[in-house]
Design a protein around this motif. Structure first.
Motif, short mmCIF file in Angstrom:
data_model
loop_
_atom_site.label_atom_id
_atom_site.label_comp_id
_atom_site.label_asym_id
_atom_site.label_seq_id
_atom_site.Cartn_x
_atom_site.Cartn_y
_atom_site.Cartn_z
N SER A 167 2.49 16.75 102.70
CA SER A 167 2.42 17.41 101.38
C SER A 167 2.21 18.90 101.54
O SER A 167 2.85 19.71 100.85
CB SER A 167 1.30 16.80 100.54
OG SER A 167 1.61 15.47 100.16
N ALA A 168 1.30 19.30 102.44
CA ALA A 168 1.04 20.72 102.66
C ALA A 168 2.24 21.41 103.29
O ALA A 168 2.55 22.57 102.94
CB ALA A 168 -0.19 20.89 103.55
N MET A 169 2.95 20.73 104.19
CA MET A 169 4.13 21.31 104.81
C MET A 169 5.24 21.51 103.78
O MET A 169 5.91 22.54 103.75
CB MET A 169 4.59 20.42 105.96
CG MET A 169 3.62 20.41 107.14
SD MET A 169 3.87 19.02 108.28
CE MET A 169 5.50 19.40 108.94
N THR B 119 9.94 17.65 99.28
CA THR B 119 8.88 16.70 98.93
C THR B 119 8.28 16.08 100.19
O THR B 119 8.90 16.06 101.27
CB THR B 119 9.44 15.56 98.05
OG1 THR B 119 10.38 14.78 98.83
CG2 THR B 119 10.13 16.11 96.81
N ALA B 120 7.07 15.56 100.04
CA ALA B 120 6.42 14.85 101.15
C ALA B 120 7.25 13.64 101.56
O ALA B 120 7.31 13.30 102.75
CB ALA B 120 5.01 14.44 100.73
N GLU B 121 7.92 13.01 100.60
CA GLU B 121 8.76 11.85 100.92
C GLU B 121 9.87 12.24 101.89
O GLU B 121 10.20 11.48 102.82
CB GLU B 121 9.35 11.27 99.64
CG GLU B 121 10.26 10.06 99.88
CD GLU B 121 11.00 9.62 98.63
OE1 GLU B 121 11.43 8.46 98.60
OE2 GLU B 121 11.15 10.43 97.69
N GLU B 122 10.47 13.40 101.68
CA GLU B 122 11.51 13.86 102.59
C GLU B 122 10.95 14.12 103.99
O GLU B 122 11.58 13.77 105.00
CB GLU B 122 12.16 15.12 102.03
CG GLU B 122 12.98 14.87 100.78
CD GLU B 122 13.39 16.15 100.08
OE1 GLU B 122 14.34 16.11 99.28
OE2 GLU B 122 12.77 17.22 100.33
N PHE B 123 9.77 14.72 104.06
CA PHE B 123 9.14 14.93 105.35
C PHE B 123 8.80 13.58 106.01
O PHE B 123 8.98 13.43 107.23
CB PHE B 123 7.87 15.78 105.19
CG PHE B 123 8.13 17.25 105.19
CD1 PHE B 123 7.96 18.00 106.34
CD2 PHE B 123 8.55 17.90 104.04
CE1 PHE B 123 8.20 19.37 106.35
CE2 PHE B 123 8.78 19.27 104.02
CZ PHE B 123 8.61 20.01 105.19
#
Length: 328
Positions: free
Chosen positions: A23-25, A43-47
């Motif tokens: 999330s932070a990234m 989005t965090a989901e993509e990461f």
């Protein structure tokens, strides 16, 4: 990965902790885009998806995050390697800074740490091929570009993110005789994926695909086969555009579709396949309520893709430079 922050006492380094960091990234990327007038949304989901399918990379060892003493992320960097088809082995880095920390000293520290790690990895590889260090920076990332140049890197090629700012006046183009678009079935997925990577075999920087690439493809979080336009000649895929819509962008009122993952079988290039498929994709996106379309392209693509996209109304929104330096 070790990093020297002795000249930046307000910052500290730490290791990657897994998905809890995503999330932070993602927020760093989003803050960076907003600061430079770009409108991409990560989005965090993509990461989660991307980091679940890393290859030739152990993020605990090959990554470092830098944060303020109150725990706010200021930047991060990651390195991996790739064996390309022409025999060259690339040791690559990705680095991103929070817009509040667009600092030459921090950019240089991140890049030097990543490339020291990459050079260490390369030294352990006994392979009969040339080895190069490689990284990327957007034209708006002047701090990062300056850091690459100061570390002895040179620009080697260029890419662009292009946007068609409206979905009006879409040309009515037809496919060649004997070629048709068919609805995508689950049984088609492997054939479509293999046709795509075969079409890219003669492109700059091509690397042989792996089963991890296949898993990344089928697990893509924005995958929607009802948007895809796949052209067939008999039982052979001759062209494809696998469009998608990012719900994270739509939720913010950005009605953009992505006409991405475009490829044409080598025997069918220069015969209007790609242009017809792109136009059908644009019409599909418009029917779904989108008001613009975007894509990424290697501007020096030998197939003339960049000029084709310009002719279909796409405009450059942001340019990117690939930098390289030989490994001594």
């Amino acid at each position: 990965m070790d990093i020297d922050l002795s000249s930046l006492p307000d910052l500290r380094a730490r290791a990657y902790r897994g998905p809890v960091d995503h999330s932070a990234m993602a927020e760093i990327v989003n803050r960076w885009c907003r600061a430079f007038g770009l409108d991409d949304v990560s989005t965090a989901e993509e990461f989660d998806h991307n980091y679940a399918h890393l290859e030739n990379c152990d993020p605990v060892e090959d990554m470092v995050l830098v944060e303020t003493h109150d725990g706010r992320l200021a930047g991060y960097t990651r390195t991996d390697w790739l064996q390309v088809e022409d025999g060259e082995r690339k040791y690559a880095v990705f680095a991103k800074l929070d817009p509040d920390w667009q600092d030459t000293t921090l950019a240089s520290a991140l890049l030097k740490a990543a490339f020291d790690r990459a050079a260490h990895t390369a030294a352990g590889h006994d392979v009969d091929c040339s080895k190069v260090l490689e990284g990327w920076a957007g034209d708006v990332e002047q701090v990062m570009r300056d850091a690459y140049l100061a570390l002895g890197f040179s620009p080697v090629t260029y890419e662009a993110m292009m946007v068609r700012p409206h979905l009006d006046d879409i040309p009515d183009l037809t496919l060649p005789d004997g070629v048709e678009i068919r609805p995508v079935e689950e049984s088609h997925l492997r054939t479509i994926w293999e046709a795509d990577h075969e079409a890219f075999r003669d492109h700059w920087g091509y690397a042989e695909r792996t089963e991890e690439d296949w898993e990344r493809f089928v697990g893509f979080p924005h995958r929607d086969e009802t948007l895809w336009k796949i052209a067939w000649e008999g039982d052979r895929v001759v062209g494809q555009v696998k469009s998608f819509i990012k719900e994270s962008e739509s939720e913010l009122g950005q009605l953009r579709g992505w006409t991405e993952f475009i490829s044409t079988h080598r025997e069918w290039r220069k015969r209007g396949v790609a242009s017809a498929l792109i136009c059908e994709s644009l019409k599909e996106l418009k029917a779904r309520g989108m008001t613009e379309a975007a894509l990424g392209v290697h501007t020096e693509n030998l197939t003339g893709a960049f000029r084709l996209y310009e002719s279909l109304g796409f405009e450059v929104r942001e340019s990117y430079t690939t930098f390289q330096r030989p490994i001594d």
